[in-house]
Design a protein around this motif. Structure first.
Motif, PDB file in Angstrom:
ATOM      1  N   GLU A  21       0.841  -1.195   0.000  1.00  0.00           N
ATOM      2  CA  GLU A  21       0.000   0.000   0.000  1.00  0.00           C
ATOM      3  C   GLU A  21       0.872   1.240   0.000  1.00  0.00           C
ATOM      4  OE1 GLU A  21      -2.735   2.019   3.245  1.00  0.00           O
ATOM      5  OE2 GLU A  21      -3.680   0.253   2.347  1.00  0.00           O
ATOM      6  N   LEU A  22       0.682   2.054  -1.019  1.00  0.00           N
ATOM      7  CA  LEU A  22       1.442   3.293  -1.150  1.00  0.00           C
ATOM      8  C   LEU A  22       0.903   4.369  -0.221  1.00  0.00           C
ATOM      9  CD1 LEU A  22       3.681   4.672  -2.733  1.00  0.00           C
ATOM     10  CD2 LEU A  22       1.993   5.290  -4.454  1.00  0.00           C
ATOM     11  N   GLY A  23      -0.396   4.397  -0.004  1.00  0.00           N
ATOM     12  CA  GLY A  23      -1.010   5.388   0.872  1.00  0.00           C
ATOM     13  C   GLY A  23      -2.521   5.396   0.684  1.00  0.00           C
ATOM     14  N   ARG A  24      -3.199   6.217   1.483  1.00  0.00           N
ATOM     15  CA  ARG A  24      -4.658   6.327   1.441  1.00  0.00           C
ATOM     16  C   ARG A  24      -5.073   7.777   1.546  1.00  0.00           C
ATOM     17  NH1 ARG A  24      -7.272   1.535   5.100  1.00  0.00           N
ATOM     18  NH2 ARG A  24      -5.933  -0.123   4.347  1.00  0.00           N
ATOM     19  N   THR A  25      -6.293   8.016   1.168  1.00  0.00           N
ATOM     20  CA  THR A  25      -6.899   9.329   1.373  1.00  0.00           C
ATOM     21  C   THR A  25      -8.408   9.175   1.371  1.00  0.00           C
ATOM     22  OG1 THR A  25      -6.839  11.648   0.696  1.00  0.00           O
ATOM     23  CG2 THR A  25      -7.042  10.032  -1.058  1.00  0.00           C
ATOM     24  N   THR A  54       1.316  -6.551   2.694  1.00  0.00           N
ATOM     25  CA  THR A  54       0.278  -7.418   3.239  1.00  0.00           C
ATOM     26  C   THR A  54       0.192  -8.717   2.442  1.00  0.00           C
ATOM     27  OG1 THR A  54      -1.479  -6.450   1.866  1.00  0.00           O
ATOM     28  CG2 THR A  54      -1.109  -5.451   4.018  1.00  0.00           C
ATOM     29  N   ALA A  55      -0.175  -9.783   3.134  1.00  0.00           N
ATOM     30  CA  ALA A  55      -0.465 -11.065   2.501  1.00  0.00           C
ATOM     31  C   ALA A  55      -1.909 -11.381   2.862  1.00  0.00           C
ATOM     32  CB  ALA A  55       0.474 -12.158   3.004  1.00  0.00           C
ATOM     33  N   ASN A  56      -2.752 -11.456   1.848  1.00  0.00           N
ATOM     34  CA  ASN A  56      -4.182 -11.676   2.046  1.00  0.00           C
ATOM     35  C   ASN A  56      -4.767 -10.681   3.041  1.00  0.00           C
ATOM     36  OD1 ASN A  56      -4.084 -13.723   0.210  1.00  0.00           O
ATOM     37  ND2 ASN A  56      -4.224 -15.365   1.700  1.00  0.00           N
TER      38      ASN A  56
END
Length: 109
Positions: A21-25, A54-56
């Motif tokens: 995951e690179l990031g969220r907004t 993350t794995a699953n």
């Protein structure tokens, strides 16, 4: 590659979805609908922060983006649960990132 318990060898061919995951907004829908070519969406992660691997859907490691043979790749910096007392810490040149605790569904608490 890290050595693992030989008893787990039979699970070696089980596939899991590995994600980074690179990031969220959070954005109002009207802003999402207004996105187009050239739009820039700022994310919640700083450029020098480690990324969640993350794995699953469960965080298993922290890493950093690198390039390898013209492709994006990921260098694993630390593994989740790798904070065993007395275990030698790898010298990565960075402070060890905090891996958040997970609930029963594998989500951050």
């Amino acid at each position: 590659m890290t050595a693992y318990n030989p008893a787990l060898h039979r699970f070696g061919d089980v596939s899991v979805r590995l994600s980074v995951e690179l990031g969220r907004t959070d954005m109002p829908l009207r802003e999402v609908l207004a996105l187009g070519e050239g739009s820039v969406v700022p994310l919640n992660r700083l450029t020098d922060e480690l990324l969640d691997v993350t794995a699953n859907g469960r965080i298993i490691a922290k890493g950093e983006v690198v390039t390898q043979d013209g492709r994006f790749a990921l260098r694993i910096v630390s593994l989740a649960g790798d904070d065993t007392p007395g275990a030698p810490a790898a010298d990565t040149g960075r402070a060890k990132p905090e891996v958040p605790p997970l609930d029963e569904a594998g989500r951050d608490q």
